[in-house]
Design a protein around this motif. Structure first.
Motif, PDB file in Angstrom:
ATOM      1  N   GLN A   1       0.910  -1.218   0.107  1.00 53.09           N
ATOM      2  CA  GLN A   1      -0.032  -0.076  -0.129  1.00 53.09           C
ATOM      3  C   GLN A   1       0.848   1.218   0.052  1.00 53.09           C
TER       4      GLN A   1
ATOM      5  N   GLY B   1       2.632   1.698  -3.582  1.00 51.59           N
ATOM      6  CA  GLY B   1       1.907   1.544  -4.704  1.00 51.59           C
ATOM      7  C   GLY B   1       2.311   0.465  -5.709  1.00 51.59           C
TER       8      GLY B   1
ATOM      9  N   ARG C   1      -5.655   2.375  -7.259  1.00 54.18           N
ATOM     10  CA  ARG C   1      -5.090   2.746  -5.750  1.00 54.18           C
ATOM     11  C   ARG C   1      -3.440   2.903  -5.830  1.00 54.18           C
TER      12      ARG C   1
ATOM     13  N   THR D   1      -1.750   6.316  -4.544  1.00 59.20           N
ATOM     14  CA  THR D   1      -0.602   6.071  -3.689  1.00 59.20           C
ATOM     15  C   THR D   1       0.673   6.766  -4.115  1.00 59.20           C
TER      16      THR D   1
ATOM     17  N   HIS E   1      -0.424   6.468   3.545  1.00 57.85           N
ATOM     18  CA  HIS E   1      -1.592   5.836   3.123  1.00 57.85           C
ATOM     19  C   HIS E   1      -2.612   5.613   4.501  1.00 57.85           C
TER      20      HIS E   1
ATOM     21  N   TYR F   1      -6.898   5.161  -3.186  1.00 56.59           N
ATOM     22  CA  TYR F   1      -5.637   4.720  -2.427  1.00 56.59           C
ATOM     23  C   TYR F   1      -5.826   4.557  -0.956  1.00 56.59           C
TER      24      TYR F   1
END
Length: 400
Positions: free
Chosen positions: A82, A85, A98, A102, A170, A230
């Motif tokens: 996360q 990315g 997402r 990110t 994030h 994200y």
């Protein structure tokens, strides 16, 4: 306090070996840890909480990282993906937005300066912590049969951490930008006065009129798609699970994640203090109540850290060194989230002759453009282009 628990102690015999005794019905593991420089002691109490007694700060946080990764390796890997990315690399194209979001919101400033905002030795602490995380990852990669079953179900391996993963945003951008956009959309449809009569804007009476240069019809577009993408929980589909595991309990547990009904009480917090005069022992009491969804694994990780200059116990995000909520020999602290105006959404006029320029104070300024390759499971890498103004990332472009 924790030393009063019925726990067993085992000292570290030599600097390159960490000997961990797990209590209750005891199990014993000898774990190689060449990253520590002096003998230290680790106690795991009957509640599964690690108590680390180190001779120096580096070894203390190295060991915290090592043990936290050992306890929560799959949670660590998903956090890392996360943060970097790279979720689409294991879950496919549906997670591409997402990963773009990110990278768009990634911190791109001076990392050493940023690390040391958190503590005067922030860089040393964070690097020691990630070295400990990587020491355990290296160990488990050398014996992949010992990997947690989630890795086997997804057919993946954990990858090494870098220090910037620790400070990734994030999990931390808790602003009000969606609320501001919702108000703007309501004003566009109902008018400013009607919205003020329907909503509560304590303690002031703001002017909700839309600026004359804002095209109100544009507000209905999916302006915050990348921002929202994200920040949402990671979810899994049967197609990403290795076939041999698709009917297993592990697969069922993975597929349930991210599909739970929204819990209105899962986000928020409160804390309060009772002054010493009202307590039987004359000492003040701090109570902290962070409202977080109960999950397995937990969103919190309890730890006791002891070294010269350190003696603290409490909890925090498992992927972050130190203690976010806890106490030492001098006091206690908690954390809570206040409703503040922490984010703003700017609308720019772009140059019809050059879409990478925007108007600011009568001048055309160049956007900063960053291009990155994003790996996507089952297909070619995707080339993402992130654009930035002087105020931050560009989240949406009206190209018509």
């Amino acid at each position: 306090i924790m030393r009063n628990q019925p726990i067993m102690k085992s000292p570290l015999i030599v600097p390159s070996v960490l000997l961990l005794i797990s209590c209750g019905r005891s199990t014993r593991d000898a774990l190689w840890s060449p990253g520590i420089s002096q003998p230290e002691e680790v106690i795991r109490d009957p509640y599964g909480i690690n108590h680390i007694y180190a001779e120096n700060q580096h070894d203390l946080f190295f060991t915290q990282g090592y043990l936290a990764a050992k306890d929560r390796l799959f949670q660590f890997e998903i956090w890392r993906r996360q943060a970097t990315g790279t979720v689409a690399e294991i879950l496919g194209e549906r997670e591409l937005k997402r990963d773009i979001g990110t990278r768009l919101f990634k911190y791109r400033g001076d990392l050493e300066e940023e690390f040391n905002y958190y503590h005067e030795d922030g860089s040393e602490i964070i690097n020691a912590y990630t070295d400990g995380v990587n020491a355990y990852i290296e160990e488990v990669l050398n014996s992949p049969d010992s990997l947690p079953v989630e890795f086997k179900a997804l057919g993946i391996l954990p990858q090494k951490w870098t220090p910037e993963v620790v400070i990734s945003r994030h999990q931390g951008l808790l602003g009000n930008i969606n609320e501001e956009l919702s108000v703007g959309r309501a004003v566009a449809n109902l008018g400013a006065e009607k919205v003020k009569s329907l909503m509560w804007f304590h303690p002031k009476s703001p002017d909700l009129s839309l600026h004359g240069r804002i095209d109100s019809t544009t507000l209905s577009e999916n302006i915050l798609e990348l921002y929202n993408a994200y920040r949402k929980p990671v979810s899994y589909q049967a197609s990403v699970v290795v076939e041999a595991y698709r009917s297993s309990q592990t697969a069922m547990a993975l597929l349930e994640q991210g599909h739970k009904k929204p819990d209105s009480l899962s986000l928020g917090s409160n804390n309060w203090v009772v002054r010493g005069e009202l307590m039987a022992n004359g000492k003040p009491l701090l109570a902290n109540d962070p409202h977080r969804t109960i999950t397995v694994p937990s969103l919190r990780y309890m730890i006791h850290l002891s070294a010269p200059g350190w003696d603290v116990i409490g909890g925090g995000e498992p992927e972050i060194p130190g203690v976010s909520i806890g106490h030492n020999g001098y006091g206690a602290w908690g954390l809570t989230v206040f409703r503040t105006d922490g984010e703003d959404l700017y609308v720019y006029e772009t140059n019809p002759e050059n879409p990478n320029q925007y108007r600011y104070k009568g001048n055309w300024l160049d956007m900063e453009v960053i291009q990155e390759e994003i790996p996507v499971k089952g297909q070619e890498n995707y080339t993402a282009q992130m654009k930035y103004s002087r105020h931050g990332p560009i989240v949406y472009e009206d190209l018509e």
